[in-house]
Design a protein around this motif. Structure first.
Motif, PDB file in Angstrom:
ATOM      1  N   ASP A 109       0.863  -1.186   0.000  1.00 15.21           N
ATOM      2  CA  ASP A 109       0.000   0.000   0.000  1.00 15.21           C
ATOM      3  C   ASP A 109       0.897   1.232   0.000  1.00 15.21           C
ATOM      4  OD1 ASP A 109      -1.867   1.978   0.396  1.00 15.21           O
ATOM      5  OD2 ASP A 109      -2.516   1.274   2.367  1.00 15.21           O
ATOM      6  N   PRO A 110       0.774   2.101  -1.034  1.00 13.41           N
ATOM      7  CA  PRO A 110       1.645   3.280  -1.105  1.00 13.41           C
ATOM      8  C   PRO A 110       1.209   4.419  -0.180  1.00 13.41           C
ATOM      9  CG  PRO A 110       0.177   3.233  -2.990  1.00 13.41           C
ATOM     10  CD  PRO A 110      -0.078   1.961  -2.225  1.00 13.41           C
ATOM     11  N   ALA A 111       0.000   4.327   0.388  1.00 16.40           N
ATOM     12  CA  ALA A 111      -0.533   5.441   1.183  1.00 16.40           C
ATOM     13  C   ALA A 111       0.338   5.803   2.393  1.00 16.40           C
ATOM     14  CB  ALA A 111      -1.966   5.153   1.612  1.00 16.40           C
ATOM     15  N   PRO A 112       0.824   4.830   3.191  1.00 14.37           N
ATOM     16  CA  PRO A 112       1.661   5.225   4.336  1.00 14.37           C
ATOM     17  C   PRO A 112       2.943   5.951   3.930  1.00 14.37           C
ATOM     18  CG  PRO A 112       0.856   2.988   4.630  1.00 14.37           C
ATOM     19  CD  PRO A 112       0.513   3.400   3.220  1.00 14.37           C
ATOM     20  N   THR A 113       3.570   5.493   2.852  1.00  8.90           N
ATOM     21  CA  THR A 113       4.801   6.159   2.399  1.00  8.90           C
ATOM     22  C   THR A 113       4.490   7.578   1.934  1.00  8.90           C
ATOM     23  OG1 THR A 113       5.784   4.055   1.765  1.00  8.90           O
ATOM     24  CG2 THR A 113       6.740   6.039   0.798  1.00  8.90           C
ATOM     25  N   ARG A 114       3.418   7.721   1.162  1.00 11.87           N
ATOM     26  CA  ARG A 114       3.019   9.057   0.692  1.00 11.87           C
ATOM     27  C   ARG A 114       2.709   9.967   1.877  1.00 11.87           C
ATOM     28  NH1 ARG A 114       1.043  11.512  -4.023  1.00 11.87           N
ATOM     29  NH2 ARG A 114      -0.510  13.129  -3.614  1.00 11.87           N
ATOM     30  N   ALA A 115       1.984   9.439   2.877  1.00 12.70           N
ATOM     31  CA  ALA A 115       1.656  10.232   4.067  1.00 12.70           C
ATOM     32  C   ALA A 115       2.925  10.643   4.817  1.00 12.70           C
ATOM     33  CB  ALA A 115       0.717   9.448   4.985  1.00 12.70           C
ATOM     34  N   ALA A 116       3.889   9.738   4.915  1.00  8.18           N
ATOM     35  CA  ALA A 116       5.157  10.056   5.592  1.00  8.18           C
ATOM     36  C   ALA A 116       5.919  11.136   4.840  1.00  8.18           C
ATOM     37  CB  ALA A 116       6.004   8.796   5.744  1.00  8.18           C
ATOM     38  N   ILE A 117       5.892  11.068   3.527  1.00  6.75           N
ATOM     39  CA  ILE A 117       6.577  12.074   2.709  1.00  6.75           C
ATOM     40  C   ILE A 117       5.923  13.442   2.901  1.00  6.75           C
ATOM     41  CG2 ILE A 117       7.020  12.790   0.325  1.00  6.75           C
ATOM     42  CD1 ILE A 117       7.357   9.747  -0.305  1.00  6.75           C
ATOM     43  N   ILE A 118       4.595  13.484   2.885  1.00  4.99           N
ATOM     44  CA  ILE A 118       3.895  14.763   3.064  1.00  4.99           C
ATOM     45  C   ILE A 118       4.139  15.312   4.472  1.00  4.99           C
ATOM     46  CG2 ILE A 118       1.615  15.843   3.204  1.00  4.99           C
ATOM     47  CD1 ILE A 118       0.811  14.073   0.821  1.00  4.99           C
ATOM     48  N   ALA A 119       4.134  14.443   5.482  1.00  7.92           N
ATOM     49  CA  ALA A 119       4.397  14.898   6.853  1.00  7.92           C
ATOM     50  C   ALA A 119       5.809  15.465   6.969  1.00  7.92           C
ATOM     51  CB  ALA A 119       4.199  13.746   7.836  1.00  7.92           C
ATOM     52  N   ALA A 120       6.779  14.797   6.354  1.00  2.47           N
ATOM     53  CA  ALA A 120       8.156  15.305   6.381  1.00  2.47           C
ATOM     54  C   ALA A 120       8.249  16.634   5.647  1.00  2.47           C
ATOM     55  CB  ALA A 120       9.103  14.287   5.758  1.00  2.47           C
ATOM     56  N   ALA A 121       7.556  16.747   4.513  1.00  2.00           N
ATOM     57  CA  ALA A 121       7.554  18.011   3.760  1.00  2.00           C
ATOM     58  C   ALA A 121       6.934  19.126   4.590  1.00  2.00           C
ATOM     59  CB  ALA A 121       6.793  17.829   2.448  1.00  2.00           C
ATOM     60  N   ALA A 122       5.885  18.815   5.339  1.00  2.00           N
ATOM     61  CA  ALA A 122       5.235  19.825   6.184  1.00  2.00           C
ATOM     62  C   ALA A 122       6.200  20.339   7.243  1.00  2.00           C
ATOM     63  CB  ALA A 122       3.983  19.234   6.827  1.00  2.00           C
ATOM     64  N   THR A 123       6.938  19.439   7.858  1.00  2.00           N
ATOM     65  CA  THR A 123       7.913  19.838   8.880  1.00  2.00           C
ATOM     66  C   THR A 123       9.022  20.687   8.277  1.00  2.00           C
ATOM     67  OG1 THR A 123       7.429  17.852  10.168  1.00  2.00           O
ATOM     68  CG2 THR A 123       9.527  18.970  10.614  1.00  2.00           C
ATOM     69  N   LEU A 124       9.546  20.265   7.138  1.00  2.00           N
ATOM     70  CA  LEU A 124      10.606  21.029   6.480  1.00  2.00           C
ATOM     71  C   LEU A 124      10.104  22.404   6.033  1.00  2.00           C
ATOM     72  CD1 LEU A 124      12.256  18.191   4.381  1.00  2.00           C
ATOM     73  CD2 LEU A 124      13.322  19.461   6.262  1.00  2.00           C
ATOM     74  N   LEU A 125       8.884  22.453   5.516  1.00  2.00           N
ATOM     75  CA  LEU A 125       8.322  23.735   5.086  1.00  2.00           C
ATOM     76  C   LEU A 125       8.235  24.701   6.248  1.00  2.00           C
ATOM     77  CD1 LEU A 125       6.887  25.491   2.897  1.00  2.00           C
ATOM     78  CD2 LEU A 125       4.737  24.476   3.706  1.00  2.00           C
ATOM     79  N   GLU A 126       7.723  24.232   7.373  1.00  2.00           N
ATOM     80  CA  GLU A 126       7.528  25.139   8.497  1.00  2.00           C
ATOM     81  C   GLU A 126       8.842  25.550   9.133  1.00  2.00           C
ATOM     82  OE1 GLU A 126       5.445  27.768   9.643  1.00  2.00           O
ATOM     83  OE2 GLU A 126       4.339  26.276   8.518  1.00  2.00           O
ATOM     84  N   SER A 127       9.876  24.699   9.039  1.00  2.00           N
ATOM     85  CA  SER A 127      11.154  25.061   9.653  1.00  2.00           C
ATOM     86  C   SER A 127      12.041  25.895   8.743  1.00  2.00           C
ATOM     87  CB  SER A 127      11.905  23.803  10.094  1.00  2.00           C
ATOM     88  OG  SER A 127      12.249  23.019   8.970  1.00  2.00           O
ATOM     89  N   GLY A 128      11.851  25.778   7.415  1.00  2.00           N
ATOM     90  CA  GLY A 128      12.774  26.482   6.529  1.00  2.00           C
ATOM     91  C   GLY A 128      12.158  27.118   5.305  1.00  2.00           C
ATOM     92  N   GLY A 129      10.827  27.092   5.188  1.00  2.00           N
ATOM     93  CA  GLY A 129      10.181  27.681   4.028  1.00  2.00           C
ATOM     94  C   GLY A 129      10.258  26.756   2.821  1.00  2.00           C
TER      95      GLY A 129
END
Length: 196
Positions: A5-25
């Motif tokens: 199931d690709p959904a957990p990997t996709r969710a992990a990628i989006i969560a990591a992107a959210a953290t990176l966005l908020e910490s560094g734009g």
């Protein structure tokens, strides 16, 4: 053997992107850095997203969905009016996640928005329209077209959130946007009420 199931990997990628966005734009969000932060293989991010623009669109969709959910949840709980609670939730979301908010409403439009992002944006406006319709039913807002009143409410909330996030919501002798945002929201919403 069934495919994973690709959904957990996709969710992990989006969560990591959210953290990176908020910490560094947005500059901090690259497919490589997101893959590393998500703890997935180097190629996993590339399998889920064609490029950085596609990842940012997915992140914006996720952010708008969260915003609509937060407005609805806040409107359903608490002591003050639903209009005030939902409006305060909008501002709080923008203040707590300024880079996410800027991704959606900043100066640089997202490339090729697409149907998922459009649907999330429509649902965000629908959440505001629901606030307006309930406020009209409760006599808090005047009769009138809910869609246009929701747009007016959005402009009001966006202005407060943007000024607060950019540090411009300070009038040295009267207003401190850091501590007085709720008072300003109360006054702003009062201007939308019908006059007696």
């Amino acid at each position: 053997m069934s495919p994973r199931d690709p959904a957990p990997t996709r969710a992990a990628i989006i969560a990591a992107a959210a953290t990176l966005l908020e910490s560094g734009g947005p500059e901090a969000v690259t497919l490589r850095s997101v893959g590393t932060a998500a703890g997935v293989s180097r190629s996993a991010a590339y399998r889920h997203f064609d490029d950085k623009a596609a990842l940012l669109r997915a992140l914006a969709t996720h952010t708008l969905t969260d915003l609509a959910t937060r407005i609805r949840r806040a409107a359903a709980e608490g002591q003050r009016s639903q209009l005030h609670r939902g409006s305060a939730a909008y501002i709080a979301h923008a203040v707590e996640q300024p880079h996410h908010y800027q991704l959606i409403f900043g100066d640089t439009p997202l490339a090729q928005p697409g149907p998922e992002l459009d649907a999330a944006a429509d649902d965000g406006m629908r959440a505001l329209r629901e606030l307006v319709e309930r406020a009209q039913a409760d006599g808090e807002l005047p009769d009138g077209p809910p869609r246009e009143l929701a747009t007016t409410l959005w402009a009001l909330l966006h202005g407060l959130a943007h000024l607060r996030n950019t540090g411009h919501l300070h009038e040295p002798r009267t207003v401190n946007g850091d501590t007085g945002i709720d008072d300003l929201l109360t006054l702003a919403l009062a201007t939308l009420h019908p006059s007696d």
